[in-house]
Write an enzyme that holds these catalytic residues in place. Structure first.
Site, PDB file in Angstrom:
ATOM      1  N   HIS A 199       1.116  -1.088  -0.026  1.00 15.51           N
ATOM      2  CA  HIS A 199      -0.072   0.071   0.066  1.00 15.51           C
ATOM      3  C   HIS A 199       1.014   1.350   0.015  1.00 15.51           C
ATOM      4  O   HIS A 199       1.658   1.503   1.006  1.00 15.51           O
ATOM      5  CB  HIS A 199      -0.957   0.247   1.252  1.00 15.51           C
ATOM      6  CG  HIS A 199      -1.719  -1.148   1.594  1.00 15.51           C
ATOM      7  ND1 HIS A 199      -3.004  -1.273   0.939  1.00 15.51           N
ATOM      8  CD2 HIS A 199      -1.341  -2.543   1.673  1.00 15.51           C
ATOM      9  CE1 HIS A 199      -3.584  -2.509   1.234  1.00 15.51           C
ATOM     10  NE2 HIS A 199      -2.388  -3.354   1.667  1.00 15.51           N
TER      11      HIS A 199
ATOM     12  N   GLU B  58      -6.943 -12.383   6.067  1.00 17.30           N
ATOM     13  CA  GLU B  58      -5.921 -11.656   6.710  1.00 17.30           C
ATOM     14  C   GLU B  58      -6.476 -11.929   8.215  1.00 17.30           C
ATOM     15  O   GLU B  58      -5.730 -12.751   8.967  1.00 17.30           O
ATOM     16  CB  GLU B  58      -5.757 -10.294   6.371  1.00 17.30           C
ATOM     17  CG  GLU B  58      -4.659  -9.559   7.310  1.00 17.30           C
ATOM     18  CD  GLU B  58      -4.634  -8.012   6.801  1.00 17.30           C
ATOM     19  OE1 GLU B  58      -5.734  -7.462   6.387  1.00 17.30           O
ATOM     20  OE2 GLU B  58      -3.868  -7.456   7.447  1.00 17.30           O
TER      21      GLU B  58
ATOM     22  N   ASP C  57       3.514  -4.916   2.374  1.00 19.14           N
ATOM     23  CA  ASP C  57       2.332  -4.438   3.276  1.00 19.14           C
ATOM     24  C   ASP C  57       2.250  -3.067   3.302  1.00 19.14           C
ATOM     25  O   ASP C  57       2.042  -2.212   2.219  1.00 19.14           O
ATOM     26  CB  ASP C  57       1.901  -5.385   4.081  1.00 19.14           C
ATOM     27  CG  ASP C  57       0.226  -5.465   4.324  1.00 19.14           C
ATOM     28  OD1 ASP C  57      -0.372  -4.680   3.154  1.00 19.14           O
ATOM     29  OD2 ASP C  57      -0.539  -5.713   5.348  1.00 19.14           O
TER      30      ASP C  57
HETATM   31  N1  ADE Z   1      -4.663  -1.094   4.085  1.00 17.98           N
HETATM   32  C1  ADE Z   1      -3.348  -0.913   4.385  1.00 17.98           C
HETATM   33  N2  ADE Z   1      -3.074  -2.071   4.809  1.00 17.98           N
HETATM   34  C2  ADE Z   1      -3.712  -2.751   4.987  1.00 17.98           C
HETATM   35  C3  ADE Z   1      -4.049  -4.379   5.527  1.00 17.98           C
HETATM   36  N3  ADE Z   1      -2.999  -5.112   5.564  1.00 17.98           N
HETATM   37  N4  ADE Z   1      -5.190  -4.904   5.328  1.00 17.98           N
HETATM   38  C4  ADE Z   1      -6.372  -4.400   5.001  1.00 17.98           C
HETATM   39  N5  ADE Z   1      -6.064  -2.924   4.479  1.00 17.98           N
HETATM   40  C5  ADE Z   1      -4.994  -2.232   4.415  1.00 17.98           C
HETATM   41 ZN    ZN Z   2      -2.660  -4.913   2.591  1.00 20.90          ZN
END
Ligand code: ADE
Ligand code: ZN
Length: 347
Positions: free
Chosen positions: A27, A208, A286
Protein backbone atom coordinates in the site's frame (compact mmCIF):
# COMPACT_ATOMS: atom_id res chain seq x y z
CA UNK A 1 15.35 -24.22 -13.16
CA UNK A 2 14.17 -26.99 -10.84
CA UNK A 3 16.67 -28.12 -8.21
CA UNK A 4 18.47 -25.31 -6.42
CA UNK A 5 22.03 -25.87 -5.09
CA UNK A 6 22.17 -25.88 -1.29
CA UNK A 7 23.31 -22.64 0.33
CA UNK A 8 24.88 -22.47 3.78
CA UNK A 9 22.73 -20.79 6.45
CA UNK A 10 25.35 -18.05 6.79
CA UNK A 11 25.12 -17.16 3.09
CA UNK A 12 21.34 -17.41 2.76
CA UNK A 13 20.62 -13.79 3.81
CA UNK A 14 22.95 -12.56 1.04
CA UNK A 15 21.10 -14.65 -1.52
CA UNK A 16 17.73 -13.38 -0.25
CA UNK A 17 18.90 -9.79 -0.57
CA UNK A 18 20.54 -10.26 -3.95
CA UNK A 19 17.86 -12.21 -5.77
CA UNK A 20 15.61 -10.24 -8.11
CA UNK A 21 12.01 -10.18 -6.90
CA UNK A 22 8.62 -8.61 -7.51
CA UNK A 23 6.56 -6.86 -4.85
CA UNK A 24 2.82 -7.42 -5.39
CA UNK A 25 1.37 -6.16 -2.10
CA UNK A 26 2.47 -2.71 -1.03
CA UNK A 27 0.00 0.00 0.00
CA UNK A 28 1.89 3.05 -1.13
CA UNK A 29 0.36 5.12 1.69
CA UNK A 30 1.85 2.51 4.02
CA UNK A 31 5.34 3.42 2.82
CA UNK A 32 5.08 6.95 4.30
CA UNK A 33 7.86 7.10 6.85
CA UNK A 34 7.28 9.33 9.91
CA UNK A 35 9.99 11.74 8.72
CA UNK A 36 8.17 12.24 5.41
CA UNK A 37 4.81 12.56 7.19
CA UNK A 38 6.24 15.44 9.24
CA UNK A 39 7.95 17.05 6.23
CA UNK A 40 4.72 16.95 4.18
CA UNK A 41 2.66 18.19 7.14
CA UNK A 42 4.93 21.21 7.35
CA UNK A 43 4.94 21.79 3.58
CA UNK A 44 1.12 21.69 3.46
CA UNK A 45 0.31 23.33 6.79
CA UNK A 46 -1.43 20.21 8.13
CA UNK A 47 -1.65 19.88 11.92
CA UNK A 48 -0.70 16.44 13.27
CA UNK A 49 -1.84 15.06 16.63
CA UNK A 50 1.78 14.03 17.36
CA UNK A 51 4.53 16.26 18.76
CA UNK A 52 7.44 14.66 16.90
CA UNK A 53 8.65 11.85 14.65
CA UNK A 54 9.53 9.85 17.78
CA UNK A 55 6.10 10.49 19.27
CA UNK A 56 4.43 9.23 16.08
CA UNK A 57 6.68 6.19 15.84
CA UNK A 58 5.89 5.48 19.50
CA UNK A 59 2.21 5.12 18.54
CA UNK A 60 3.04 2.19 16.25
CA UNK A 61 2.02 -0.52 18.72
CA UNK A 62 -0.87 -2.35 17.09
CA UNK A 63 -3.16 -5.00 18.50
CA UNK A 64 -5.09 -5.82 15.31
CA UNK A 65 -5.80 -4.50 11.81
CA UNK A 66 -8.21 -1.74 12.89
CA UNK A 67 -5.78 -0.31 15.47
CA UNK A 68 -3.29 0.11 12.62
CA UNK A 69 -5.79 1.48 10.09
CA UNK A 70 -6.76 4.35 12.41
CA UNK A 71 -3.14 5.62 12.47
CA UNK A 72 -2.51 4.79 8.80
CA UNK A 73 -5.45 6.94 7.60
CA UNK A 74 -4.32 9.80 9.89
CA UNK A 75 -0.81 9.60 8.38
CA UNK A 76 -2.21 9.82 4.84
CA UNK A 77 -3.91 13.15 5.67
CA UNK A 78 -0.66 15.04 4.88
CA UNK A 79 -0.90 14.10 1.17
CA UNK A 80 -2.40 17.05 -0.71
CA UNK A 81 -0.40 17.99 -3.84
CA UNK A 82 0.59 15.93 -6.86
CA UNK A 83 4.22 16.30 -5.76
CA UNK A 84 3.40 14.73 -2.36
CA UNK A 85 2.17 11.56 -4.05
CA UNK A 86 5.24 11.58 -6.28
CA UNK A 87 7.63 12.04 -3.34
CA UNK A 88 5.97 9.23 -1.36
CA UNK A 89 6.22 6.75 -4.25
CA UNK A 90 9.75 7.92 -5.14
CA UNK A 91 10.94 7.19 -1.58
CA UNK A 92 9.42 3.71 -1.84
CA UNK A 93 11.07 3.00 -5.19
CA UNK A 94 14.51 3.94 -3.79
CA UNK A 95 14.01 1.38 -0.99
CA UNK A 96 12.70 -1.19 -3.47
CA UNK A 97 15.72 -0.72 -5.75
CA UNK A 98 18.07 -1.26 -2.79
CA UNK A 99 16.23 -4.56 -2.11
CA UNK A 100 16.57 -5.74 -5.74
CA UNK A 101 12.86 -5.40 -6.41
CA UNK A 102 12.67 -5.30 -10.21
CA UNK A 103 8.88 -5.10 -10.54
CA UNK A 104 6.31 -3.54 -8.19
CA UNK A 105 2.51 -3.30 -8.26
CA UNK A 106 1.42 -0.48 -5.99
CA UNK A 107 -1.92 -0.37 -4.19
CA UNK A 108 -3.38 3.04 -3.55
CA UNK A 109 -6.50 4.09 -1.62
CA UNK A 110 -8.06 7.00 -3.55
CA UNK A 111 -11.09 7.29 -1.25
CA UNK A 112 -8.77 8.28 1.62
CA UNK A 113 -7.79 11.30 -0.46
CA UNK A 114 -10.91 12.21 -2.41
CA UNK A 115 -12.87 12.29 0.88
CA UNK A 116 -10.53 15.17 1.92
CA UNK A 117 -11.11 17.07 -1.32
CA UNK A 118 -7.97 15.88 -3.15
CA UNK A 119 -8.77 15.25 -6.82
CA UNK A 120 -8.42 11.77 -8.30
CA UNK A 121 -6.21 13.31 -11.00
CA UNK A 122 -3.77 14.64 -8.36
CA UNK A 123 -3.41 11.20 -6.79
CA UNK A 124 -3.03 9.21 -9.99
CA UNK A 125 -0.76 11.73 -11.78
CA UNK A 126 1.74 11.90 -8.91
CA UNK A 127 1.89 8.13 -8.49
CA UNK A 128 2.04 7.46 -12.22
CA UNK A 129 4.87 9.97 -12.74
CA UNK A 130 6.85 8.19 -10.02
CA UNK A 131 6.22 4.84 -11.76
CA UNK A 132 7.50 6.22 -15.07
CA UNK A 133 10.64 7.58 -13.39
CA UNK A 134 11.19 4.31 -11.51
CA UNK A 135 11.44 2.52 -14.85
CA UNK A 136 13.64 5.15 -16.47
CA UNK A 137 16.01 5.81 -13.56
CA UNK A 138 15.96 2.66 -11.43
CA UNK A 139 15.02 -0.04 -13.95
CA UNK A 140 11.95 -1.02 -11.89
CA UNK A 141 8.78 -1.76 -13.85
CA UNK A 142 5.81 -0.51 -11.87
CA UNK A 143 2.05 -0.26 -12.11
CA UNK A 144 -0.93 0.89 -10.06
CA UNK A 145 -3.83 -1.04 -8.51
CA UNK A 146 -6.73 1.04 -7.23
CA UNK A 147 -8.18 -0.33 -3.98
CA UNK A 148 -11.75 0.14 -2.82
CA UNK A 149 -12.17 0.66 0.92
CA UNK A 150 -14.37 -2.18 2.08
CA UNK A 151 -15.65 -0.40 5.21
CA UNK A 152 -17.42 2.01 2.81
CA UNK A 153 -20.39 1.11 0.61
CA UNK A 154 -20.44 -0.47 -2.83
CA UNK A 155 -22.15 2.70 -4.10
CA UNK A 156 -19.10 4.70 -3.00
CA UNK A 157 -16.85 2.16 -4.72
CA UNK A 158 -18.83 2.70 -7.95
CA UNK A 159 -18.41 6.48 -7.60
CA UNK A 160 -14.67 6.01 -7.12
CA UNK A 161 -14.44 3.82 -10.20
CA UNK A 162 -16.33 6.44 -12.19
CA UNK A 163 -13.90 9.17 -11.02
CA UNK A 164 -10.90 7.02 -12.01
CA UNK A 165 -12.10 6.01 -15.48
CA UNK A 166 -10.56 9.03 -17.27
CA UNK A 167 -7.19 7.58 -16.08
CA UNK A 168 -8.08 3.97 -16.90
CA UNK A 169 -4.85 3.62 -18.91
CA UNK A 170 -2.76 4.33 -15.78
CA UNK A 171 -4.35 1.57 -13.69
CA UNK A 172 -3.83 -2.15 -14.24
CA UNK A 173 -6.33 -3.43 -11.74
CA UNK A 174 -8.49 -3.02 -8.66
CA UNK A 175 -8.26 -4.43 -5.16
CA UNK A 176 -10.20 -4.45 -1.90
CA UNK A 177 -8.69 -3.39 1.42
CA UNK A 178 -9.35 -1.82 4.86
CA UNK A 179 -11.25 -3.49 7.73
CA UNK A 180 -11.98 -7.04 6.66
CA UNK A 181 -14.17 -8.66 9.31
CA UNK A 182 -17.84 -7.78 8.70
CA UNK A 183 -17.10 -6.54 5.16
CA UNK A 184 -17.06 -9.74 3.06
CA UNK A 185 -15.99 -9.69 -0.59
CA UNK A 186 -19.56 -10.30 -1.84
CA UNK A 187 -20.49 -6.81 -0.63
CA UNK A 188 -18.59 -5.63 -3.76
CA UNK A 189 -19.88 -8.22 -6.25
CA UNK A 190 -21.37 -5.73 -8.73
CA UNK A 191 -18.51 -3.27 -8.81
CA UNK A 192 -15.98 -6.07 -9.32
CA UNK A 193 -18.15 -7.48 -12.13
CA UNK A 194 -18.03 -4.05 -13.79
CA UNK A 195 -14.24 -3.83 -13.36
CA UNK A 196 -13.94 -7.27 -14.94
CA UNK A 197 -15.94 -6.08 -17.95
CA UNK A 198 -13.53 -3.14 -18.19
CA UNK A 199 -10.63 -5.57 -18.48
CA UNK A 200 -9.04 -4.64 -15.16
CA UNK A 201 -7.08 -7.20 -13.16
CA UNK A 202 -8.82 -8.17 -9.92
CA UNK A 203 -7.34 -8.86 -6.48
CA UNK A 204 -8.73 -8.66 -2.94
CA UNK A 205 -7.54 -8.85 0.65
CA UNK A 206 -9.07 -12.00 2.12
CA UNK A 207 -8.16 -14.28 4.99
CA UNK A 208 -5.90 -11.74 6.72
CA UNK A 209 -8.05 -11.65 9.87
CA UNK A 210 -11.23 -12.87 8.17
CA UNK A 211 -12.35 -16.51 7.74
CA UNK A 212 -11.62 -18.91 4.83
CA UNK A 213 -15.21 -18.22 3.65
CA UNK A 214 -14.02 -14.75 2.55
CA UNK A 215 -11.31 -16.35 0.38
CA UNK A 216 -13.89 -18.60 -1.25
CA UNK A 217 -16.17 -15.66 -2.10
CA UNK A 218 -13.26 -13.51 -3.28
CA UNK A 219 -12.51 -16.32 -5.76
CA UNK A 220 -16.01 -17.43 -6.70
CA UNK A 221 -18.02 -14.20 -6.46
CA UNK A 222 -15.45 -11.46 -7.19
CA UNK A 223 -13.39 -13.76 -9.47
CA UNK A 224 -10.08 -12.36 -8.27
CA UNK A 225 -6.81 -13.56 -9.78
CA UNK A 226 -4.75 -13.26 -6.57
CA UNK A 227 -5.57 -13.25 -2.86
CA UNK A 228 -3.88 -10.63 -0.68
CA UNK A 229 -2.72 -12.29 2.57
CA UNK A 230 -4.83 -15.47 2.53
CA UNK A 231 -2.99 -16.98 5.49
CA UNK A 232 -6.26 -18.16 7.09
CA UNK A 233 -6.68 -20.62 4.18
CA UNK A 234 -4.69 -23.08 6.28
CA UNK A 235 -7.86 -23.75 8.34
CA UNK A 236 -9.69 -25.19 5.31
CA UNK A 237 -8.16 -28.25 3.57
CA UNK A 238 -10.54 -28.02 0.58
CA UNK A 239 -9.60 -24.39 0.05
CA UNK A 240 -5.90 -25.28 0.26
CA UNK A 241 -6.47 -27.85 -2.52
CA UNK A 242 -8.31 -25.31 -4.65
CA UNK A 243 -5.60 -22.64 -4.25
CA UNK A 244 -2.87 -25.15 -5.08
CA UNK A 245 -4.70 -26.67 -8.06
CA UNK A 246 -5.52 -23.29 -9.64
CA UNK A 247 -2.13 -21.77 -8.74
CA UNK A 248 -3.87 -18.77 -7.13
CA UNK A 249 -1.09 -16.58 -5.75
CA UNK A 250 -1.22 -15.46 -2.12
CA UNK A 251 0.56 -12.18 -1.47
CA UNK A 252 1.72 -12.94 2.06
CA UNK A 253 3.14 -10.19 4.31
CA UNK A 254 4.97 -11.77 7.26
CA UNK A 255 6.07 -8.66 9.19
CA UNK A 256 2.59 -7.18 8.78
CA UNK A 257 1.05 -10.36 10.19
CA UNK A 258 3.46 -10.21 13.12
CA UNK A 259 2.82 -6.52 13.89
CA UNK A 260 -0.97 -6.90 13.60
CA UNK A 261 -0.91 -9.98 15.87
CA UNK A 262 -2.17 -12.43 13.22
CA UNK A 263 0.66 -14.72 14.44
CA UNK A 264 2.22 -14.42 17.89
CA UNK A 265 5.77 -14.79 16.53
CA UNK A 266 7.43 -15.07 13.11
CA UNK A 267 8.50 -18.61 14.00
CA UNK A 268 4.81 -19.49 14.06
CA UNK A 269 4.07 -17.93 10.67
CA UNK A 270 2.59 -20.45 8.22
CA UNK A 271 4.37 -19.25 5.05
CA UNK A 272 6.50 -22.39 4.96
CA UNK A 273 3.47 -24.68 5.31
CA UNK A 274 1.66 -22.81 2.53
CA UNK A 275 4.65 -23.20 0.20
CA UNK A 276 5.23 -26.83 1.13
CA UNK A 277 1.55 -27.54 0.40
CA UNK A 278 2.17 -26.34 -3.16
CA UNK A 279 0.50 -22.92 -2.90
CA UNK A 280 1.86 -20.02 -4.96
CA UNK A 281 2.80 -17.90 -1.96
CA UNK A 282 4.86 -14.73 -2.31
CA UNK A 283 6.55 -12.39 0.21
CA UNK A 284 5.59 -8.71 0.40
CA UNK A 285 5.86 -5.75 2.76
CA UNK A 286 2.22 -4.45 2.94
CA UNK A 287 2.86 -1.20 4.87
CA UNK A 288 6.62 -1.18 5.41
CA UNK A 289 6.89 2.18 7.17
CA UNK A 290 4.53 0.92 9.87
CA UNK A 291 5.59 -2.71 10.19
CA UNK A 292 9.34 -2.34 10.56
CA UNK A 293 10.62 -3.58 7.25
CA UNK A 294 10.73 -3.48 3.48
CA UNK A 295 11.05 -6.52 1.19
CA UNK A 296 14.45 -7.79 2.25
CA UNK A 297 13.63 -7.39 5.94
CA UNK A 298 10.54 -9.54 5.35
CA UNK A 299 12.61 -12.20 3.58
CA UNK A 300 15.59 -12.32 5.95
CA UNK A 301 13.61 -12.20 9.18
CA UNK A 302 11.06 -14.79 8.06
CA UNK A 303 13.73 -17.19 6.78
CA UNK A 304 15.72 -16.83 10.01
CA UNK A 305 12.60 -17.57 12.08
CA UNK A 306 11.20 -20.49 10.08
CA UNK A 307 14.31 -22.26 8.78
CA UNK A 308 13.32 -22.05 5.12
CA UNK A 309 16.12 -22.73 2.62
CA UNK A 310 17.38 -21.68 -0.82
CA UNK A 311 14.77 -23.81 -2.59
CA UNK A 312 12.03 -21.89 -0.76
CA UNK A 313 13.73 -18.62 -1.66
CA UNK A 314 13.78 -19.51 -5.34
CA UNK A 315 10.14 -20.62 -5.25
CA UNK A 316 8.99 -17.40 -3.55
CA UNK A 317 10.81 -15.15 -6.02
CA UNK A 318 9.66 -17.25 -8.96
CA UNK A 319 6.06 -17.15 -7.71
CA UNK A 320 6.29 -13.35 -7.51
CA UNK A 321 7.14 -13.18 -11.21
CA UNK A 322 4.61 -15.85 -12.23
CA UNK A 323 1.87 -13.92 -10.40
CA UNK A 324 2.84 -10.46 -11.73
CA UNK A 325 0.51 -8.61 -14.06
CA UNK A 326 3.19 -8.10 -16.74
CA UNK A 327 3.61 -9.12 -20.35
CA UNK A 328 5.06 -12.55 -21.09
CA UNK A 329 8.36 -11.19 -22.44
CA UNK A 330 9.03 -9.28 -19.21
CA UNK A 331 7.97 -12.28 -17.15
CA UNK A 332 10.41 -14.55 -18.98
CA UNK A 333 13.19 -11.94 -18.68
CA UNK A 334 12.65 -11.61 -14.93
CA UNK A 335 12.65 -15.38 -14.42
CA UNK A 336 15.84 -15.66 -16.51
CA UNK A 337 17.48 -13.04 -14.26
CA UNK A 338 16.38 -15.01 -11.21
CA UNK A 339 17.82 -18.26 -12.64
CA UNK A 340 21.07 -16.53 -13.45
CA UNK A 341 21.31 -15.15 -9.91
CA UNK A 342 20.86 -18.63 -8.39
CA UNK A 343 23.27 -20.25 -10.87
CA UNK A 344 26.05 -17.77 -10.24
CA UNK A 345 25.60 -17.50 -6.44
CA UNK A 346 28.37 -19.21 -4.46
CA UNK A 347 26.89 -20.43 -1.21
N1 ADE B 1 -4.72 -1.12 4.13
C1 ADE B 1 -3.41 -0.95 4.34
N2 ADE B 1 -2.88 -2.05 4.87
C2 ADE B 1 -3.88 -2.97 4.98
C3 ADE B 1 -3.95 -4.29 5.44
N3 ADE B 1 -2.89 -4.95 5.91
N4 ADE B 1 -5.14 -4.91 5.42
C4 ADE B 1 -6.23 -4.28 4.97
N5 ADE B 1 -6.21 -3.03 4.51
C5 ADE B 1 -5.04 -2.36 4.52
ZN1 ZN C 1 -2.51 -5.08 2.49
Amino acid sequence: MNAVRPVSPGRLPDLLRLMPKAELHIHIEGSLEPELIFALAQRNGVALPYASVEDLRGAYAFTNLQSFLDIYYAGASVLIQEQDFYDMARAYFLKAAADNVVHAELFFDPQTHTARGVAMETVISGLHRACVDAQAELGISASLILCFLRHLSETEAFETLEQALPWRDKIIGVGLDSGEVGNPPEKFARVFARCRELGLHLVAHAGEEGPPAYIWTALDVLKVERIDHGVQAIQDPLLMQRLAKDRIALTVCPLSNLKLCVFPALAQHNLRQLLDAGLAATVNSDDPAYFGGYMNDNFTQTFAATGMDAQHAYQLARNSFEASFIDETSRRRNIARLDECFESFRG
